[in-house]
Design a protein around this motif. Structure first.
Motif, PDB file in Angstrom:
ATOM      1  N   UNK A   7      12.791  36.136  36.281  1.00  0.00           N
ATOM      2  CA  UNK A   7      13.663  37.137  35.896  1.00  0.00           C
ATOM      3  C   UNK A   7      13.756  37.450  34.592  1.00  0.00           C
ATOM      4  N   UNK A   8      13.664  36.358  33.488  1.00  0.00           N
ATOM      5  CA  UNK A   8      13.542  36.881  32.089  1.00  0.00           C
ATOM      6  C   UNK A   8      12.254  37.676  31.830  1.00  0.00           C
ATOM      7  N   UNK A   9      11.244  37.125  32.266  1.00  0.00           N
ATOM      8  CA  UNK A   9       9.960  37.734  31.982  1.00  0.00           C
ATOM      9  C   UNK A   9       9.902  39.449  32.508  1.00  0.00           C
ATOM     10  N   UNK A  10      10.449  39.482  33.522  1.00  0.00           N
ATOM     11  CA  UNK A  10      10.360  40.732  34.181  1.00  0.00           C
ATOM     12  C   UNK A  10      11.495  41.647  33.587  1.00  0.00           C
ATOM     13  N   UNK A  11      12.540  41.058  32.947  1.00  0.00           N
ATOM     14  CA  UNK A  11      13.508  41.837  32.338  1.00  0.00           C
ATOM     15  C   UNK A  11      12.806  42.324  30.958  1.00  0.00           C
ATOM     16  N   UNK A  12      12.287  41.553  30.379  1.00  0.00           N
ATOM     17  CA  UNK A  12      11.720  41.631  28.956  1.00  0.00           C
ATOM     18  C   UNK A  12      10.546  42.644  29.221  1.00  0.00           C
TER      19      UNK A  12
END
Length: 114
Positions: A7-12
């Motif tokens: 989730x963090x990677x996709x948001x970034x």
């Protein structure tokens, strides 16, 4: 990779792509500002003749696009029906379409220059 890091990677990645889009300078030209992008003059006559070859290629595209949709359920059909009958029907469909395309090609229907 656990769910939180995904989730963090996709948001970034989403924010980075959005920021790149905002920072890019748009350089519109006459073609990009045109209301139609199909290659026809939008202010010309609506009754101008169209090329038959254009319609032929479009119909062939639709035909072979539908062929793919008809061939997609073959793996499931092999598991439920007899594999010999499924493969016979699939090969019959492919052979009929190939012979039709070959006939059209030999008749010169796919030639653009006359």
């Amino acid at each position: 990779m656990n769910l939180m890091s995904l989730l963090v990677l996709s948001t970034i990645l989403t924010i980075a792509i959005f920021m790149i889009n905002l920072l890019m300078q748009s350089k519109p030209d006459m073609n990009k500002l045109s209301p139609y992008e199909c290659g026809f003059d939008p202010f010309g006559s609506a009754r101008s003749p169209m090329s038959i070859q254009f319609f032929l290629v479009a119909i062939l595209f639709i035909l072979f696009d539908l062929e793919i949709a008809l061939l997609l359920p073959i793996p499931w059909s092999i598991n439920t029906n007899s594999p010999n009958s499924t493969l016979t029907l699939a090969m019959t469909l492919i052979i009929v379409l190939t012979l039709g395309l070959l006939y059209e090609w030999l008749q010169g229907g796919l030639e653009w220059a006359e």
